[in-house]
Design an enzyme around this catalytic site. Structure first.
Site, PDB file in Angstrom:
ATOM      1  N   TYR A 164       0.840  -1.212   0.000  1.00 23.90           N
ATOM      2  CA  TYR A 164       0.000   0.000   0.000  1.00 23.90           C
ATOM      3  C   TYR A 164       0.877   1.266   0.000  1.00 23.90           C
ATOM      4  CZ  TYR A 164      -4.455   2.411   0.681  1.00 23.90           C
ATOM      5  OH  TYR A 164      -5.566   3.202   0.511  1.00 23.90           O
ATOM      6  N   LYS A 171      -3.074   8.632   2.459  1.00 28.94           N
ATOM      7  CA  LYS A 171      -4.297   8.497   3.281  1.00 28.94           C
ATOM      8  C   LYS A 171      -4.087   9.089   4.676  1.00 28.94           C
ATOM      9  CE  LYS A 171      -7.077   6.355   0.380  1.00 28.94           C
ATOM     10  NZ  LYS A 171      -8.077   7.169  -0.332  1.00 28.94           N
ATOM     11  N   LEU A 203     -11.722  -0.972  -9.172  1.00 32.42           N
ATOM     12  CA  LEU A 203     -10.613  -0.663 -10.088  1.00 32.42           C
ATOM     13  C   LEU A 203      -9.372  -0.238  -9.321  1.00 32.42           C
ATOM     14  CD1 LEU A 203     -11.933   1.609 -13.009  1.00 32.42           C
ATOM     15  CD2 LEU A 203     -10.896  -0.673 -13.179  1.00 32.42           C
TER      16      LEU A 203
HETATM   17  P1  NAD Z   1     -12.485   3.471  -8.108  1.00 28.31           P
HETATM   18  O1  NAD Z   1     -11.322   3.215  -9.001  1.00 28.31           O
HETATM   19  O2  NAD Z   1     -13.800   3.026  -8.540  1.00 28.31           O
HETATM   20  O3  NAD Z   1     -12.557   5.021  -7.725  1.00 28.31           O
HETATM   21  C1  NAD Z   1     -11.435   5.864  -7.742  1.00 28.31           C
HETATM   22  C2  NAD Z   1     -11.876   7.111  -8.513  1.00 28.31           C
HETATM   23  O4  NAD Z   1     -10.856   8.115  -8.524  1.00 28.31           O
HETATM   24  C3  NAD Z   1     -12.201   6.794  -9.980  1.00 28.31           C
HETATM   25  O5  NAD Z   1     -13.538   7.171 -10.257  1.00 28.31           O
HETATM   26  C4  NAD Z   1     -11.239   7.664 -10.758  1.00 28.31           C
HETATM   27  O6  NAD Z   1     -11.779   8.150 -11.967  1.00 28.31           O
HETATM   28  C5  NAD Z   1     -11.011   8.797  -9.758  1.00 28.31           C
HETATM   29  N1  NAD Z   1      -9.827   9.591 -10.083  1.00 28.31           N
HETATM   30  C6  NAD Z   1      -8.539   9.181 -10.169  1.00 28.31           C
HETATM   31  N2  NAD Z   1      -7.745  10.212 -10.562  1.00 28.31           N
HETATM   32  C7  NAD Z   1      -8.570  11.299 -10.703  1.00 28.31           C
HETATM   33  C8  NAD Z   1      -8.362  12.650 -11.089  1.00 28.31           C
HETATM   34  N3  NAD Z   1      -7.145  13.115 -11.428  1.00 28.31           N
HETATM   35  N4  NAD Z   1      -9.433  13.499 -11.138  1.00 28.31           N
HETATM   36  C9  NAD Z   1     -10.680  13.044 -10.821  1.00 28.31           C
HETATM   37  N5  NAD Z   1     -10.935  11.769 -10.453  1.00 28.31           N
HETATM   38  C10 NAD Z   1      -9.887  10.910 -10.407  1.00 28.31           C
HETATM   39  O7  NAD Z   1     -12.070   2.757  -6.734  1.00 28.31           O
HETATM   40  P2  NAD Z   1     -12.692   2.840  -5.267  1.00 28.31           P
HETATM   41  O8  NAD Z   1     -12.074   1.710  -4.549  1.00 28.31           O
HETATM   42  O9  NAD Z   1     -14.143   2.960  -5.309  1.00 28.31           O
HETATM   43  O10 NAD Z   1     -12.035   4.164  -4.678  1.00 28.31           O
HETATM   44  C11 NAD Z   1     -12.775   5.228  -4.115  1.00 28.31           C
HETATM   45  C12 NAD Z   1     -12.094   5.693  -2.833  1.00 28.31           C
HETATM   46  O11 NAD Z   1     -12.221   4.678  -1.846  1.00 28.31           O
HETATM   47  C13 NAD Z   1     -10.599   5.952  -2.990  1.00 28.31           C
HETATM   48  O12 NAD Z   1     -10.241   7.090  -2.208  1.00 28.31           O
HETATM   49  C14 NAD Z   1      -9.996   4.706  -2.384  1.00 28.31           C
HETATM   50  O13 NAD Z   1      -8.674   4.906  -1.913  1.00 28.31           O
HETATM   51  C15 NAD Z   1     -10.960   4.465  -1.253  1.00 28.31           C
HETATM   52  N6  NAD Z   1     -10.926   3.130  -0.645  1.00 28.31           N
HETATM   53  C16 NAD Z   1     -10.965   2.019  -1.415  1.00 28.31           C
HETATM   54  C17 NAD Z   1     -10.908   0.764  -0.812  1.00 28.31           C
HETATM   55  C18 NAD Z   1     -10.931  -0.499  -1.642  1.00 28.31           C
HETATM   56  O14 NAD Z   1     -10.532  -1.548  -1.137  1.00 28.31           O
HETATM   57  N7  NAD Z   1     -11.387  -0.459  -2.876  1.00 28.31           N
HETATM   58  C19 NAD Z   1     -10.819   0.661   0.585  1.00 28.31           C
HETATM   59  C20 NAD Z   1     -10.787   1.818   1.345  1.00 28.31           C
HETATM   60  C21 NAD Z   1     -10.835   3.058   0.731  1.00 28.31           C
END
Ligand code: NAD
Length: 272
Positions: A164, A171, A203
Site C-alpha cells: 500500500y 491516506k 478498479l
Molecule cells: P475506483 O477506481 O472506482 O474510484 C477511484 C476514482 O478516482 C475513480 O472514479 C477515478 O476516476 C477517480 N480519479 C482518479 N484520478 C482522478 C483525477 N485526477 N481526477 C478526478 N478523479 C480521479 O475505486 P474505489 O475503490 O471505489 O475508490 C474510491 C475511494 O475509496 C478511494 O479514495 C480509495 O482509496 C478508497 N478506498 C478504497 C478501498 C478499496 O478496497 N477499494 C478501501 C478503502 C478506501
C-alpha cells in the site's frame, strides 16, 4: 458485483442536493454511496474523470442524476468549470462525496523505501489528499446553510500494509486534512468526516500489487470473518451525509467488519 443494489428506501435525503465524485463503474464505492443516496431521495451531480462519460452515463441515469460533468482534480480550469456547472444547476448544495485516489502502479508494490519516487509521491499526495482540500474549499463555498463533506480512506494510513506504501502516506495526510477541515468548517455548520472501508473489489484495488491478498486477509483477519459490504459502507455514508450524523465531525469511521480492531488471530498463536 451487481450494479442494482437494493439499498433501503426512504426520505432521509429528501430535499438535499449534492455532488458525488469518483464513480468510475458499478464497482466504485462512490456508486454504492450514490445508489443509497438516490434511494433516500437525494438530488445529485456526478463529477467524473474526463473520458469516463460513457462508463458513467448509465449509472448516472439510474440514480436520476441532474448533472454529469468532467472534473480532473489535477487541473484547476477543469475544477473551476465543474464547480461552476454545479452552482448553475443547484445554486447551493448540502453534501459532497470525495471518492478519489491515485498512485502510480510502480509505487504500489514491494519496498516503500526503495520504490517511492519524488514524482510518484507528489502525484499520489496531489490526487489523493490535496484534491480533498481543494474540493472542501470549493464545496463549502456552495454550502451557506451548512452541509456534510465525506471522503474515503483506508487503514493503510495507520498501519503498514504490504504494497500500500505511498498510498498509505497519502491516506494519512487525507485523514489529517479531514480534522483540519472539520475545525475550519465547523462554525459554518459543515461537518467533515471520512469512512475507512476494508478492502473492496474495485478498479483502484486492482492497481495495487497483491490486491487480492488485501481482500482475503481483510476477510480472514476481520472480527466478523466477512468481506466489507458495499451496503454497509453506503449505510455509514448515509448516516454521515444526512441529518442523522448531526453532531459527528472530524471522524474517521471504520467500516471493515472489524478488521482494524484485531490484534492477532487464533491460528497465529492465540490459543491457550
Ligand atoms: P475506483 O477506481 O472506482 O474510484 C477511484 C476514482 O478516482 C475513480 O472514479 C477515478 O476516476 C477517480 N480519479 C482518479 N484520478 C482522478 C483525477 N485526477 N481526477 C478526478 N478523479 C480521479 O475505486 P474505489 O475503490 O471505489 O475508490 C474510491 C475511494 O475509496 C478511494 O479514495 C480509495 O482509496 C478508497 N478506498 C478504497 C478501498 C478499496 O478496497 N477499494 C478501501 C478503502 C478506501
Amino acid at each position: 458485483m451487481a450494479d442494482d443494489y437494493q439499498m433501503p428506501k426512504g426520505e432521509l435525503m429528501k430535499g438535499k442536493r449534492g455532488v458525488v465524485t469518483g464513480v468510475a463503474n458499478h464497482q466504485s464505492i462512490a456508486w454504492g454511496i450514490a445508489a443509497q443516496l438516490a434511494a433516500q431521495g437525494a438530488e445529485m451531480a456526478f463529477l467524473h474523470l474526463p473520458g469516463m462519460e460513457r462508463r458513467v452515463e448509465a449509472l448516472a441515469q439510474q440514480a436520476g442524476v441532474k448533472l454529469l460533468a468532467p472534473a480532473d482534480v489535477t487541473d484547476d480550469a477543469s475544477m473551476d468549470a465543474a464547480f461552476a456547472a454545479v452552482e448553475k444547476a443547484f445554486g447551493t448544495i448540502d453534501f459532497f462525496v470525495h471518492a478519489i485516489a491515485f498512485a502510480n502502479k510502480d509505487e504500489l508494490k514491494g519496498s516503500f523505501v526503495d520504490n517511492t519516487t519524488r514524482d510518484g509521491f507528489l502525484r499520489a499526495l496531489n490526487i489523493s489528499a490535496f484534491s480533498f482540500v481543494d474540493c472542501a474549499r470549493r464545496a463549502s463555498a456552495l454550502m451557506p446553510n451548512g452541509g456534510s463533506i465525506l471522503t474515503l480512506t483506508y487503514m493503510g494510513s495507520e498501519r503498514a500494509i504490504p504494497n500500500y506504501n505511498t498510498m498509505g502516506v497519502a491516506k494519512a495526510a487525507l485523514e489529517a486534512a479531514v480534522r483540519y477541515a472539520a475545525r475550519d468548517l465547523g462554525p459554518k455548520g459543515i461537518r467533515v468526516n471520512a469512512l475507512s472501508p476494508g478492502a473492496m473489489r474495485t478498479l483502484s484495488l486492482a492497481g495495487i500489487s497483491g490486491g487480492r491478498g488485501m481482500l482475503s486477509k481483510g476477510r480472514s483477519l476481520s472480527a466478523m470473518k466477512q468481506d466489507t459490504a458495499m451496503e454497509g459502507v453506503a449505510g455509514a455514508a448515509l448516516w454521515l451525509l444526512s441529518d442523522l450524523g448531526l453532531s459527528t465531525t472530524g471522524e474517521v469511521i471504520h467500516v471493515d467488519a472489524g478488521f482494524h480492531i484485531m490484534g492477532f488471530t487464533e491460528d497465529e498463536g492465540g490459543e491457550a
